[in-house]
Write a protein that holds these residues in place. Structure first.
Motif, mmCIF file in Angstrom:
data_model
loop_
_atom_site.group_PDB
_atom_site.id
_atom_site.type_symbol
_atom_site.label_atom_id
_atom_site.label_comp_id
_atom_site.label_asym_id
_atom_site.label_seq_id
_atom_site.Cartn_x
_atom_site.Cartn_y
_atom_site.Cartn_z
ATOM 1 N N ARG A 32 -36.763 10.626 -30.113
ATOM 2 C CA ARG A 32 -37.049 11.675 -31.102
ATOM 3 C C ARG A 32 -38.485 12.173 -30.969
ATOM 4 N NH1 ARG A 32 -34.818 13.681 -36.249
ATOM 5 N NH2 ARG A 32 -36.477 15.050 -36.892
ATOM 6 N N GLY A 33 -39.434 11.260 -30.768
ATOM 7 C CA GLY A 33 -40.832 11.643 -30.582
ATOM 8 C C GLY A 33 -41.023 12.489 -29.337
ATOM 9 N N ARG A 34 -40.361 12.105 -28.250
ATOM 10 C CA ARG A 34 -40.444 12.888 -27.011
ATOM 11 C C ARG A 34 -39.844 14.271 -27.227
ATOM 12 N NH1 ARG A 34 -37.595 14.030 -22.305
ATOM 13 N NH2 ARG A 34 -38.913 14.136 -20.461
ATOM 14 N N ARG A 35 -38.727 14.327 -27.919
ATOM 15 C CA ARG A 35 -38.070 15.620 -28.195
ATOM 16 C C ARG A 35 -38.982 16.519 -29.029
ATOM 17 N NH1 ARG A 35 -34.687 19.465 -27.272
ATOM 18 N NH2 ARG A 35 -33.464 20.244 -28.988
ATOM 19 N N VAL A 39 -40.335 20.193 -27.925
ATOM 20 C CA VAL A 39 -40.103 21.379 -28.756
ATOM 21 C C VAL A 39 -41.440 22.052 -29.095
ATOM 22 C CG1 VAL A 39 -39.314 22.142 -31.040
ATOM 23 C CG2 VAL A 39 -37.875 20.644 -29.660
ATOM 24 N N ALA A 40 -42.461 21.264 -29.394
ATOM 25 C CA ALA A 40 -43.784 21.831 -29.698
ATOM 26 C C ALA A 40 -44.336 22.581 -28.493
ATOM 27 C CB ALA A 40 -44.747 20.734 -30.140
ATOM 28 N N GLU A 41 -44.198 22.016 -27.304
ATOM 29 C CA GLU A 41 -44.664 22.691 -26.089
ATOM 30 C C GLU A 41 -43.852 23.955 -25.839
ATOM 31 O OE1 GLU A 41 -46.864 23.422 -22.540
ATOM 32 O OE2 GLU A 41 -47.287 22.239 -24.309
ATOM 33 N N GLY A 47 -44.758 31.357 -27.788
ATOM 34 C CA GLY A 47 -45.826 32.132 -28.428
ATOM 35 C C GLY A 47 -46.641 32.897 -27.402
ATOM 36 N N LEU A 48 -46.944 32.260 -26.284
ATOM 37 C CA LEU A 48 -47.685 32.949 -25.224
ATOM 38 C C LEU A 48 -46.838 34.075 -24.643
ATOM 39 C CD1 LEU A 48 -50.155 33.238 -23.446
ATOM 40 C CD2 LEU A 48 -49.205 31.463 -21.950
ATOM 41 N N ALA A 49 -45.540 33.838 -24.472
ATOM 42 C CA ALA A 49 -44.653 34.899 -23.964
ATOM 43 C C ALA A 49 -44.662 36.095 -24.909
ATOM 44 C CB ALA A 49 -43.228 34.361 -23.793
#
Length: 181
Positions: A32-35, A39-41, A47-49
């Motif tokens: 879950r932490g990795r997911r 998702v944050a990345e 956002g950059l797109a």
């Protein structure tokens, strides 16, 4: 069997079940932490797109305004070049350290270069007879932005789906053996 034997067996079974449940919970939390990190990345990439989409749209609008006879006065907030300058400034000041992957880093550097080099092609000076070389150069810059937007969105989708991304390092033979253990 005596009551102490039954108690010992019950304790062993309950202890084994607790260990298995505890291991499953820890695995779930790590997953879950990795997911959440992925998702944050992915959101940062999206956002950059979106910033690059605004840069592209502002450039196209400012370029089209060069061909008009009746335009907003220079410096007017609704003048397309003013919007382009604002978005180009936001692109130039977007922090590079927000990203870990090469796709986002490359996209941001490309967008900064396009914003800087396209400035003469979108400035508010009238260009009623459009030079075909200028137009071809402008279209090349827009293709660069479109390609970077596509790459960012594809990378974000790969992150969300848990797939390997362009900057993911494949595990070496030693790391594969460690994961197998």
């Amino acid at each position: 069997m005596t009551s102490s034997d039954i108690a010992a067996w019950a304790q062993a079974i309950v202890g084994s079940v607790a260990i298995v449940v505890g291991a499953a919970v820890v695995r779930w939390q790590v997953k879950r932490g990795r997911r959440d990190l992925l998702v944050a990345e992915a959101r940062r990439l999206d956002g950059l797109a979106r910033l690059l989409v605004h840069l592209r749209d502002a450039a196209e609008e400012a370029r089209a305004a060069k061909k008009k006879l009746q335009r907003f006065p220079l410096g007017h907030p609704a003048e397309p070049h003013a919007r382009y300058v604002e978005v180009a400034h936001a692109t130039a000041n977007y922090p590079l350290e927000n990203f870990e992957g090469e796709v986002a880093f490359e996209a941001l550097l490309s967008a900064r270069r396009v914003a800087r080099e396209a400035e003469p092609l979108v400035n508010p000076e009238p260009e009623l007879n459009v030079n075909p070389n200028f137009q071809a150069t402008f279209e090349m810059y827009m293709r660069i932005l479109n390609d970077q937007i596509t790459l960012l969105r594809a990378e974000a989708n790969r992150l969300i789906e848990g797939q390997l991304t362009r900057y993911t390092v494949e595990p070496s033979g030693i790391e594969k053996a460690e994961h197998a253990i």
